[in-house]
Design an enzyme around this catalytic site. Structure first.
Site, short mmCIF file in Angstrom:
data_model
loop_
_atom_site.label_atom_id
_atom_site.label_comp_id
_atom_site.label_asym_id
_atom_site.label_seq_id
_atom_site.Cartn_x
_atom_site.Cartn_y
_atom_site.Cartn_z
N ASP A 1 0.89 -1.19 -0.04
CA ASP A 1 -0.07 0.07 0.09
C ASP A 1 1.19 1.52 0.21
OD1 ASP A 1 -1.48 2.19 0.77
OD2 ASP A 1 -2.58 1.23 2.44
N ILE A 2 0.78 1.89 -1.11
CA ILE A 2 1.76 2.95 -1.33
C ILE A 2 1.68 4.19 -0.01
CG2 ILE A 2 0.45 4.85 -2.50
CD1 ILE A 2 2.81 4.98 -4.56
N ASN B 1 -7.00 12.96 -10.37
CA ASN B 1 -7.86 13.31 -11.44
C ASN B 1 -7.60 14.79 -11.41
OD1 ASN B 1 -9.89 14.97 -9.91
ND2 ASN B 1 -10.32 12.91 -9.13
N ASP C 1 -5.87 7.44 -5.09
CA ASP C 1 -6.11 8.98 -4.78
C ASP C 1 -6.70 8.50 -3.48
OD1 ASP C 1 -6.11 11.48 -5.12
OD2 ASP C 1 -7.51 11.48 -6.88
N SER D 1 -2.74 5.24 -14.10
CA SER D 1 -3.75 4.96 -15.38
C SER D 1 -4.44 3.32 -15.30
CB SER D 1 -3.39 5.40 -16.73
OG SER D 1 -3.60 6.97 -16.53
#
Ligand code: AR6
Length: 176
Positions: free
Chosen positions: A10-11, A24, A34, A117
């Site tokens: 998990d970043i 976005n 995000d 993406s």
């Protein structure tokens, strides 16, 4: 030459100079990575992002990491996959390049990317990973401040993909 590696994590948990957010164009949060970054960084991140006034596809913006272990967040907006004939590859490469350039300009040494993406924006994951690795390798030759780039994969499939591209696949099944 900087170290390039892939790991499954998990970043939001990574202790690096900067993590990249697949944002976005509003920069006001969303789903996927995000959403996870905004939840973990806290409400101050949203307030800071409001003042930035958005971000175009392929571009990048920097914010503090707030409650994340990472000192900074580099927000980039990947292309939405529309079949591949709408400049998606060039935009995706620009995301990686612009994040690396921002990080280098700020003298950051360690940076972690998610698979920009390749989730909600539906970029085919094999091509997205190949663009990520090729673009990072090429850009690093002229960005001397960067010491370690992590491709932070959420799924085991993505980890295998990146390990293959990075040439880190361990030889298995050999007894001699
Ligand atoms: N840590 C690391 N990787 C993650 C995490 C996490 N916590 N959560 C998801 N991923 P996505 P996109 C992976 O959809 O395709 C948002 O709503 C995920 O498995 O997050 O660029 C934004 O606001 C996938 O491999 O980003 C935009 O509207 C990768 O992160 C839109 O989604 C990217 O998936 C951007 O879509």
């Amino acid at each position: 030459m900087p170290i390039l590696r892939a790991l499954q994590a998990d970043i939001t948990t990574l202790n690096v100079d900067a993590v990249v957010n697949a944002a976005n164009s509003s920069l006001l949060g969303g789903g996927g990575v995000d959403g996870a970054i905004h939840r973990a960084a806290g409400a101050e991140l949203l307030a800071f992002c409001r003042a930035l006034g958005g971000c175009g596809a392929g571009e990048a913006r920097i914010t503090p990491g707030f409650r994340l272990p990472a000192r900074y967040i580099l927000h980039t907006v990947g292309p939405v996959w529309q079949g591949g004939r709408h400049g998606e590859a060039a935009l995706l490469a620009a995301c990686y390049r612009n994040c690396l350039e921002l990080a280098n300009a700020r003298q950051l040494a360690t940076l972690a990317f998610p698979c920009v993406s390749a989730g909600i924006y539906r970029y085919p994951p094999d091509t997205a990973a190949s663009i990520a690795v090729t673009t990072v390798r090429a850009a690093l030759e002229r960005l001397p401040k960067l010491k370690e780039i992590i491709f932070c994969c959420f799924s085991p499939e993505d980890l295998r993909r990146y390990e293959r591209l990075l040439g880190a696949v361990k030889k298995q099944g050999f007894t001699s």
